[in-house]
Scaffold this motif. Structure first.
Motif: not given
Lengths: 142, 346
Positions: A134, B13, B327
């Protein structure tokens, strides 16, 4: 009623929560799952516990579309062989990305997920899966 | 002084848009999203629950604080969606971050303020030198009954704060709580979804408790709204914290940066803590933060927090709140229903 499998899972908690394996000091090989003896050095091997950093790359993978009942909710999902930076390879699910985004050589890191559960009344098994690394704001990337 | 020596967050997510939920129930999604101040909410994946979210947040916190997990003496996980009814989530977290076995541990439950109650417990233990560092987590995978107003905001996420004395990134100057028996929101044993008192959740519940908690802390610390740079109020939606701010005379710009609810919904036990984490991600040293959490049932925990120089050294170590917000993958209602086990035949 006594729960089947509880003891077996409990014994593996350390290794599956944190990718705890071992390292042979004689031949400098890392193992996961942990081995009782070094298969290379045999009685000359000196094994020490080792916690893998959890970083690696995808060695190969498959997209699962026909899944067992307990995994149906996740279809399609990716099961990959991950080569950890220390050299050991292990099998794990790839999460937090779509199957079409997965490719051989992709950098991944270990994350903590539910692996399976023994029905609505049974225990829940947790452990490692892998996800793409990430982006971290402010991190001094090389 | 006692403070936050490390913190970490985790947001799943998946997202579902308010308009997508409204489409299924025949509502006007654009109007609803604007009215609620919630445009999309986070949804946990099928293999995520409070234990996994808590572990991810806790691992980030340990890395952020550069803490030896063996120094942690207490682990408390606040949530209203613990995966087990009996069997602590905290032990799973402690094992997963490789704590010592010589720790005290428990799960907390107080609707949306269980995480801040855990922070207060850790403050007490650290202040009295019973432990060196305490881990307080607020984490939830909240559920709203299909078609209920709650479904638009009940989200998932977790925040972990390490409370200690050495090199804090932010010191906690004071805390105060306000508690009454107010049944505005509840879930009975064995029920899948919570019930609530609709409009009753406003004035006598949220606004009274957050307002009184805030006033109590201002009185105790002899401070006023002007003494603080940032405000964080529990975010059941995007509307309530703004209305609370107006009641207390807080300028909108001091509240704006904490309103993560617009992009991720109400993360329940992680809600106010997520707002605080976002402020800690961006605030300059010396900034003063005023946070009030709220838990139905009902109570509030107010905190006065000062950001320290140390925070600058730790940035860039772990993903920020905004990194996790960015994200995302949007899903349709059908996938959301499958992930959240709303399809009972499966």
């Amino acid at each position: 009623m006594a729960e089947h499998g509880v003891a077996q899972i409990w014994r593996k908690i350390k290794s599956i929560y944190n990718i705890q394996g071992n390292h042979c000091k004689t031949c400098d090989t890392y193992y996961f799952p942990p081995r009782p003896v070094c298969p290379e050095c045999r009685r000359k091997g000196v094994l020490e516990d080792y916690r893998f950093k959890g970083l690696g790359k995808i060695h190969t993978f498959a997209v699962v579309r026909q899944a067992p009942d307990t995994f149906k909710r996740q279809v399609p999902y990716v099961v990959a062989q991950i080569e950890l930076d220390e050299g050991a390879r292990l099998t794990g699910q790839i999460v937090n990305c779509d199957p079409e985004e997965v490719e051989i050589g992709m950098r991944v890191r270990a994350c903590f997920r539910k692996i399976t559960e023994f029905g609505d009344k049974g225990i829940i098994v947790y452990g490692y899966k892998f996800e793409p690394v990430l982006k971290v704001t402010g991190h001094p990337y090389p | 002084m006692v403070g936050i020596v490390g913190y970490g967050v985790y947001i799943p997510r998946y997202r579902i848009k308010t308009e997508e939920i409204a489409r299924v129930w025949g509502e006007d999604g654009v109007r609803l999203a604007k009215g609620l101040g919630v445009f999309e909410k986070s949804v946990p994946g099928p293999d995520e629950d409070v234990a996994t979210i808590s572990v991810e947040a806790a691992r980030n916190a340990v890395k952020h604080g550069n803490i030896d997990p063996l120094d942690i003496g207490a682990v408390y996980v606040g949530s209203e969606s613990h995966p087990y009814a009996v069997k602590p989530t905290g032990t799973i977290v402690a094992e997963a971050i490789e704590c010592s076995t010589d720790i005290t541990c428990a799960d907390y439950e107080f609707a949306c303020k269980a995480g801040t109650a855990a922070m207060q417990t850790c403050m007490g233990l650290v202040k009295s030198d019973m432990i060196k560092v305490g881990l307080a987590i607020g984490s939830d995978t909240a559920q709203g009954r299909p078609g209920d107003a709650l479904e638009y905001s009940a989200a998932a996420g977790g925040v972990a704060f390490l409370i200690g004395k050495e090199n804090p990134v932010a010191t906690i100057e004071a805390t105060a709580s306000f508690t009454t028996d107010t049944p505005d929101f509840w879930r009975r044993e064995g029920e899948d979804y919570p019930s609530h008192g609709a409009r009753f959740t406003g004035e006598p519940a949220y606004f009274r408790h957050v307002g009184e908690g805030a006033k109590l802390l201002l009185r105790n610390t002899k401070t006023s709204v002007d003494d603080y740079d940032y405000f964080v109020f529990h975010m059941p939606n995007g509307k309530f914290p703004l209305a609370m701010g107006m009641q207390l005379g807080v300028p909108g710009e001091k509240l704006e940066d904490s309103l993560v609810v617009r992009q991720i919904g109400n993360t329940y036990s992680g809600s106010a803590m997520m707002g605080l984490a976002r402020i800690l991600d961006i605030a300059d040293p010396g900034s003063r933060i005023f946070m009030v959490s709220y838990g139905s049932g009902a109570g509030s925990d107010a905190f006065s927090i000062v950001v320290e120089e140390e925070v600058l050294k730790r940035r860039g170590e772990v993903p920020t709140v905004d990194d996790y917000i960015a994200r995302k993958t949007n899903i349709e209602y059908s996938i959301y229903a499958k992930f959240r086990r709303k399809i009972k035949a499966m």
